[in-house]
Motif scaffolding. Structure first.
Motif, PDB file in Angstrom:
ATOM      1  N   ALA A  46       0.841  -1.191   0.000  1.00 31.95           N
ATOM      2  CA  ALA A  46       0.000   0.000   0.000  1.00 31.95           C
ATOM      3  C   ALA A  46       0.877   1.242   0.000  1.00 31.95           C
ATOM      4  N   GLY A  47       0.291   2.322  -0.471  1.00 33.44           N
ATOM      5  CA  GLY A  47       0.991   3.612  -0.451  1.00 33.44           C
ATOM      6  C   GLY A  47       0.455   4.481   0.665  1.00 33.44           C
ATOM      7  N   GLY A  48       0.644   5.768   0.514  1.00 34.78           N
ATOM      8  CA  GLY A  48       0.177   6.704   1.537  1.00 34.78           C
ATOM      9  C   GLY A  48       1.141   6.744   2.720  1.00 34.78           C
ATOM     10  N   SER A  49       0.641   7.276   3.849  1.00 36.17           N
ATOM     11  CA  SER A  49       1.526   7.453   5.012  1.00 36.17           C
ATOM     12  C   SER A  49       1.324   6.402   6.101  1.00 36.17           C
ATOM     13  N   THR A  50       0.118   5.855   6.220  1.00 33.09           N
ATOM     14  CA  THR A  50      -0.119   4.900   7.317  1.00 33.09           C
ATOM     15  C   THR A  50       0.854   3.720   7.318  1.00 33.09           C
ATOM     16  N   PRO A  51       1.152   3.137   6.159  1.00 36.39           N
ATOM     17  CA  PRO A  51       2.004   1.927   6.193  1.00 36.39           C
ATOM     18  C   PRO A  51       3.458   2.218   6.552  1.00 36.39           C
ATOM     19  N   LEU A 150      -3.782  -2.502   1.998  1.00 37.29           N
ATOM     20  CA  LEU A 150      -4.558  -1.344   1.547  1.00 37.29           C
ATOM     21  C   LEU A 150      -4.717  -0.338   2.674  1.00 37.29           C
ATOM     22  N   GLY A 151      -4.947   0.883   2.292  1.00 36.42           N
ATOM     23  CA  GLY A 151      -5.363   1.911   3.244  1.00 36.42           C
ATOM     24  C   GLY A 151      -6.747   2.395   2.816  1.00 36.42           C
ATOM     25  N   ILE A 152      -7.280   3.339   3.559  1.00 37.93           N
ATOM     26  CA  ILE A 152      -8.547   3.959   3.168  1.00 37.93           C
ATOM     27  C   ILE A 152      -8.409   5.461   3.354  1.00 37.93           C
ATOM     28  N   GLY A 153      -8.887   6.205   2.387  1.00 40.03           N
ATOM     29  CA  GLY A 153      -8.847   7.660   2.504  1.00 40.03           C
ATOM     30  C   GLY A 153     -10.040   8.175   3.296  1.00 40.03           C
ATOM     31  N   ASP A 154      -9.986   9.431   3.695  1.00 42.49           N
ATOM     32  CA  ASP A 154     -11.110  10.038   4.429  1.00 42.49           C
ATOM     33  C   ASP A 154     -12.390   9.946   3.593  1.00 42.49           C
ATOM     34  N   GLY A 156     -13.096   7.442   1.692  1.00 42.63           N
ATOM     35  CA  GLY A 156     -13.446   6.044   1.479  1.00 42.63           C
ATOM     36  C   GLY A 156     -12.764   5.412   0.280  1.00 42.63           C
ATOM     37  N   HIS A 157     -11.871   6.129  -0.368  1.00 37.29           N
ATOM     38  CA  HIS A 157     -11.136   5.487  -1.481  1.00 37.29           C
ATOM     39  C   HIS A 157     -10.155   4.471  -0.911  1.00 37.29           C
ATOM     40  N   THR A 158      -9.776   3.548  -1.787  1.00 37.05           N
ATOM     41  CA  THR A 158      -8.712   2.616  -1.437  1.00 37.05           C
ATOM     42  C   THR A 158      -7.866   2.365  -2.673  1.00 37.05           C
ATOM     43  N   ALA A 159      -6.622   2.053  -2.490  1.00 37.36           N
ATOM     44  CA  ALA A 159      -5.653   2.081  -3.591  1.00 37.36           C
ATOM     45  C   ALA A 159      -5.851   3.438  -4.264  1.00 37.36           C
ATOM     46  N   SER A 160      -6.050   3.462  -5.591  1.00 36.41           N
ATOM     47  CA  SER A 160      -6.423   4.746  -6.212  1.00 36.41           C
ATOM     48  C   SER A 160      -7.774   4.603  -6.888  1.00 36.41           C
ATOM     49  N   GLU A 188      -2.306  12.291 -11.340  1.00 39.61           N
ATOM     50  CA  GLU A 188      -2.941  11.087 -11.886  1.00 39.61           C
ATOM     51  C   GLU A 188      -2.391   9.858 -11.157  1.00 39.61           C
ATOM     52  N   ARG A 189      -3.150   8.792 -11.209  1.00 43.30           N
ATOM     53  CA  ARG A 189      -2.776   7.585 -10.468  1.00 43.30           C
ATOM     54  C   ARG A 189      -2.824   6.380 -11.391  1.00 43.30           C
ATOM     55  N   VAL A 190      -2.143   5.329 -10.946  1.00 42.30           N
ATOM     56  CA  VAL A 190      -2.245   4.001 -11.570  1.00 42.30           C
ATOM     57  C   VAL A 190      -2.660   3.051 -10.444  1.00 42.30           C
TER      58      VAL A 190
END
Ligand code: 6PG
Length: 257
Positions: A46-51, A150-154, A156-160, A188-190
């Protein structure tokens, strides 16, 4: 504390530090089982900051020694369409927190090729990479990762996979691209698509912080549609879904977590 609700396992940790410790244990267990059963551990990060805290702990010799890195293969659940050395890159974050200290061979790490002309080209190239790695297995069915983190965004998204976007409807490709979501960074995301996420043997959500409490409630108890909270669309068909939550992220849940 650990409970099973509607097919998904929920594990509650007191805080972010305990969550990272427990995440390491869960990853180690997946890795051990995968290598025992199939001789390899294929892991989508997963990406983002939590991991980050989990990756740093995993890279510590006392933890990394429990994983057979010679038979471990690392992919990315999603990536920002930026250069690999851009501070917004998930690969750059994983390199900084996990890869640098690890005895993992470069050819066992599969970053999304963000040097392509467009995000769509990068998605196609990554899908081709999956076909090469998983070989013939996936011409007709999605690749089966042993573990997808995976993470979850505020929102509710996950991955991209962002709310209300065309990527949510992609079922005939294993990787797609997405326009910037509402949340930063606006690039943009993949991303892996739902068929791949839901083909995984294990999916592990790492969720920490009060800012996620509403999205967690909506997905786990609010029955909000996937279109609005894409994380609700992660329901592995023959896999184990685990929500690893700290007390803040779980603060709106009413059932026994
Ligand atoms: C990304 C991630 C994304 C992330 C969530 C949560 O590229 O940003 O893959 O899906 O998991 O946005 O991010 P945080 O962990 O930073 O809150």
């Amino acid at each position: 504390m650990e409970t099973i609700k509607e097919g998904s396992r929920r594990i509650l940790c007191p805080d972010a530090s305990a969550l990272a410790d427990r995440a390491v244990e869960l990853i180690q267990a997946c890795a051990t089982q995968a290598v025992h059963d199939r001789g390899q551990f294929v892991f989508a990060l997963a990406g983002g900051s939590t991991p980050e805290a989990t990756y740093r702990r995993l890279a510590m010799p006392k933890n990394s020694s429990a994983i057979d890195w010679l038979n471990t293969f690392l992919f990315f659940g999603d990536e920002r369409f930026v250069p690999a050395d851009d501070p917004r890159s998930n690969f750059a974050m994983v390199q900084r927190t996990l890869l640098t200290p690890l005895p993992i061979r470069e050819e066992h790490v599969f970053p999304v090729p963000t040097d392509r002309a467009t995000a769509a080209d990068a998605a196609k190239a990554y899908a081709d990479q999956l076909v090469r790695f998983f070989a013939n297995d996936i011409r007709h069915s999605p690749p089966r990762f042993d573990l997808v983190l995976l993470g979850i965004g505020d929102d509710g998204h996950t991955a991209s996979l962002f709310p209300g976007t065309p990527a949510l409807d992609v079922v005939d490709a294993w990787v797609t691209w997405s326009a910037p979501g509402r949340l930063p960074p606006p690039v943009e995301r993949v991303t892996l698509t739902f068929p791949v996420l839901n083909a995984a043997r294990n999916v592990l959500f790492l969720v920490s912080g009060e800012s996620k409490a509403d999205a967690v409630y909506d997905v786990l108890e609010g029955n909000v549609a996937c279109r609005e909270r894409p994380a609700a669309g992660v329901r592995p068909k023959d896999g184990v879904l685990t929500w690893l939550l700290d007390a803040s992220a779980a603060s709106r849940l009413t059932g026994s977590v």
